[in-house]
Design an enzyme around this catalytic site. Structure first.
Site, PDB file in Angstrom:
ATOM      1  N   THR A 197     -11.377 -27.907 -11.101  1.00 51.03           N
ATOM      2  CA  THR A 197     -11.466 -27.487 -12.195  1.00 51.03           C
ATOM      3  C   THR A 197     -10.736 -28.915 -12.748  1.00 51.03           C
ATOM      4  O   THR A 197     -10.096 -28.511 -14.012  1.00 51.03           O
ATOM      5  CB  THR A 197      -9.780 -27.145 -11.773  1.00 51.03           C
ATOM      6  OG1 THR A 197      -9.038 -27.468 -11.038  1.00 51.03           O
ATOM      7  CG2 THR A 197     -10.008 -25.444 -11.158  1.00 51.03           C
ATOM      8  N   LYS A 213      -9.971 -32.132 -12.203  1.00 48.23           N
ATOM      9  CA  LYS A 213      -8.941 -32.890 -12.285  1.00 48.23           C
ATOM     10  C   LYS A 213      -9.405 -34.369 -12.563  1.00 48.23           C
ATOM     11  O   LYS A 213      -8.660 -35.730 -12.829  1.00 48.23           O
ATOM     12  CB  LYS A 213      -8.335 -32.800 -11.037  1.00 48.23           C
ATOM     13  CG  LYS A 213      -7.877 -31.183 -10.347  1.00 48.23           C
ATOM     14  CD  LYS A 213      -6.979 -31.299  -8.734  1.00 48.23           C
ATOM     15  CE  LYS A 213      -7.801 -31.268  -7.675  1.00 48.23           C
ATOM     16  NZ  LYS A 213      -9.227 -30.001  -8.097  1.00 48.23           N
ATOM     17  N   GLU A 229     -25.412   1.184  -3.995  1.00 45.25           N
ATOM     18  CA  GLU A 229     -25.102   0.776  -4.532  1.00 45.25           C
ATOM     19  C   GLU A 229     -24.712   1.396  -6.789  1.00 45.25           C
ATOM     20  O   GLU A 229     -23.505   1.025  -7.168  1.00 45.25           O
ATOM     21  CB  GLU A 229     -26.165  -0.427  -6.040  1.00 45.25           C
ATOM     22  CG  GLU A 229     -26.287  -1.725  -4.974  1.00 45.25           C
ATOM     23  CD  GLU A 229     -25.292  -2.153  -3.482  1.00 45.25           C
ATOM     24  OE1 GLU A 229     -24.371  -2.320  -4.731  1.00 45.25           O
ATOM     25  OE2 GLU A 229     -25.443  -2.921  -2.607  1.00 45.25           O
TER      26      GLU A 229
END
Length: 642
Positions: free
Chosen positions: A197, A199, A416
């Site tokens: 993310t 940091k 699917e």
């Protein structure tokens, strides 16, 4: 301090030269040795006119080159003539007497080699002593502040975090503004968030914005086998930082050294706890005039020691979550700088397809798209490359070379298509973006949805999600009257979701709004190891019955939708078997397209089959309904190119 290669270069040169000289002396080509004769014989030869050339070299007399030699002692040229040496018509040469440095060097060569070896061993021992003394030095990497490589412009998707940390930048630039109002900047800032993310990137951006030195080190670099080394490195790190003020210290993965003391299976850990104690002491030791700010990053704040998180140490905690759709658009713009994109690329659509992606995932996606465009010899990156990159990040690269039997391919197509059709019909399910039956990673095929950014789910949305998960196996049972192992992951996810609805979220009408079970985490390993039951066996049976009921209800919803829309299911499979991949506007148009005349043939053919087999089990009659379906198989042949 000189580099190691400069310190050792003189020693290595001496050793190499000595070795070459020794080898040259030992391996030189042996020559024919001259015959040593008496001086009287030389005089006789001169009187008999048998000498053509003489060389007087010190105490030796060389006759006819190096054919003979005689020791003349202290006689010189005139003395030789007096004792009867005749030199008429004889070419002679008198060499000056000097020191034979080559012979002297070869004589002293063993002594030189021995002395060089002693000196080398002594020097190495001194270097090892210096290395032992530097074992407790900090190994932090220093990034200068005058040439920032990362700023806030390179960070997107975390606007609130940047706003919080901009105060740190202001303090490092002009701390008088804060001190004038009696404000004290936080001594420590803890960055918390999932992996990827941003940091570390955000911490470097703070240093780049403030223009101050940046000390970066990992928490694991403090921990060594010897007790006290980590604490020594902490002291050295903070001493270096104080000499470089104002500056920023960044400790990545601080949970490696900052875990709760005295916890875990093995009891206490002396080295790690001493290192943590030293960090606590150094953070408390900051005086008010020290412009040193400590940043730390972790994705496990729950296992950190409480003394580390108290006010006065890490005063502020900044959470970096996975970006929302606006954040993903901003991150994509940052990572696509300098990459030529086609005008058809829509970052909004791309951001909707990447719900749950972290900043690192989006950076990888942009790089994969550029690689694909270069592989296809394109000048710009187009939307198909981005779509393919999303699939590669989620499920891995395509495996078109994998051989799949026509029957397995048909089963995969119905599986699917069942997911997609049920999701399209249910209002609470996520929209379908893509269906493919091309193997990718470990999956034989998959359906991708446009997931929305949600912070909470309603019970109806979770029910529609369960029905979508179970629709693949339901389609297999409806068409083939058989189920396969391909639904393993779907069943597992559906079971976990149904259990959470009952035990965590209180969505069972029978059991009411309460939670069941108290989970215990392993601090050192950071994972759940057990669940303590706070309910009886009768309640446990009720929990299992409620989970079974929720799954059965969801499966019934999927079965009803697929049964009522069976012609549409077959139509989707027909198109999927030919093209292998359906996505975007083509898939949306197919959902809205009326069923062709081919599908009613399946329905009209079923009554005679059912009447002719009244005495047979019902399961057999269902299987015979699918008799016309194998006609789809030949259509997939052109698509399976190896």
């Amino acid at each position: 301090m000189k580099p190691w290669w400069r310190r050792n270069s003189i020693i290595y040169i001496i050793i190499i030269i000595s070795a070459i000289a020794l080898l040259t002396y030992l391996l030189r080509i042996p020559q024919q040795k001259p015959e040593e004769i008496l001086l009287s014989e030389v005089i006789t030869m001169s009187q008999d006119r048998q000498i053509e050339r003489l060389i007087i070299d010190g105490e030796w007399l060389w006759v006819n080159g190096e054919e003979y030699k005689a020791n003349i002692g202290n006689f010189n040229f005139d003395g030789l003539k007096e004792i009867g040496l005749i030199l008429d018509d004889v070419e002679y040469e008198i060499k000056s007497v000097g020191i034979n440095w080559g012979s002297m060097l070869l004589s002293f060569l063993p002594l030189l080699l021995f002395g060089g070896l002693i000196f080398f061993l002594f020097f190495r021992a001194r270097g090892a002593n210096n290395q032992a003394m530097s074992f407790g030095r900090s190994r932090a990497r220093i990034f200068p502040g005058d040439k920032p490589s990362v700023t806030f412009e390179d960070v997107a998707g975390v606007d609130e975090a940047k706003q919080e940390l901009s105060e740190v930048v202001d303090f490092l630039k002009s701390r008088e503004k804060f001190h004038g109002l009696g404000a004290r900047i936080p001594k420590g800032v803890l960055l918390v968030g999932p992996p990827g993310t941003g940091k570390t990137l955000l911490a470097r951006a703070i240093a780049g914005e403030a223009g101050v030195p940046f000390f970066s080190i990992s928490g694991s670099e403090f921990v060594e086998m010897f007790v006290g080394v980590g604490a020594s490195r902490v002291r050295d790190l903070f001493e270096q930082a104080k000499r470089s003020t104002p500056c920023i210290i960044f400790i990545d993965e601080i949970d490696a050294v900052g875990r709760h003391r005295g916890a875990g299976l093995g009891g206490s850990h002396d080295e790690r706890e001493q290192t943590l104690n030293q960090i606590l002491t150094e953070m408390d030791g900051f005086d008010t005039n020290t412009n040193v700010i400590l940043l730390a990053a972790t994705n496990r704040p729950d296992i950190l020691d409480p003394a580390l998180l108290r006010p006065g140490r890490f005063d502020r905690r900044v959470v970096l979550d996975r970006p929302d759709i606006n954040g993903r658009v901003g991150i994509l713009k940052v990572h696509l700088k300098g990459k030529p994109m086609d005008e058809s690329v829509d970052l909004e659509v791309l951001a909707r397809q990447t719900a749950g992606f972290s900043g690192a995932d989006l950076a990888n996606l942009a790089n994969e798209a550029a690689i694909l465009a270069a592989r296809r010899s394109k000048k710009t990156i187009e939307m198909p490359e981005f779509e393919e990159s999303v699939d590669r990040v989620i499920a891995g690269p395509e495996r078109k070379s994998k051989r799949i039997s026509p029957k397995e391919k048909e089963v995969t197509a119905y599986h699917e298509a069942g997911h997609a059709l049920v999701a399209y019909k249910l209002p609470g399910a996520d929209p379908v973006r893509k269906i493919t039956i091309i193997p990718r990673g470990m999956a034989a095929g998959y359906t991708r949805f446009l997931e929305e950014d949600r912070s909470m789910y309603t019970r109806s949305q979770l029910g529609d999600t369960l029905a979508t998960l179970l629709a693949g196996q339901t389609a297999e049972r409806l068409i083939f009257d058989e189920i396969t192992t391909g639904a393993q992951d779907d069943i597992k996810r559906a079971t976990v979701l149904a259990r959470k609805m009952v035990t965590d979220w209180g969505m069972s009408d029978k059991l009411g709004p309460r939670t069941f079970g108290e989970r215990q985490d392993m601090v050192f390993l950071g994972r759940e190891i057990s669940e303590q039951k706070d309910y009886g066996d009768k309640v446990a049976d009720s929990i299992d019955l409620e989970i079974d009921r929720i799954i059965a209800d969801s499966q019934e919803v999927a079965d009803n939708i697929l049964t009522e829309n069976k012609p549409k299911l077959i139509q989707i499979v027909e198109r999927l078997m030919v093209k292998e991949t359906l996505d975007g506007d083509e898939l949306e148009a197919l959902f809205k397209e009326p069923v062709t005349s081919a599908e009613p043939v399946v329905e009209t053919a079923t009554p005679p089959v059912a009447e002719s087999s009244k005495d047979k089990p019902k399961a057999r009659s269902k299987s015979r309904k699918t008799a016309p379906i194998p006609r789809l198989i030949p259509k997939q042949t052109p698509a399976t190119s190896d």
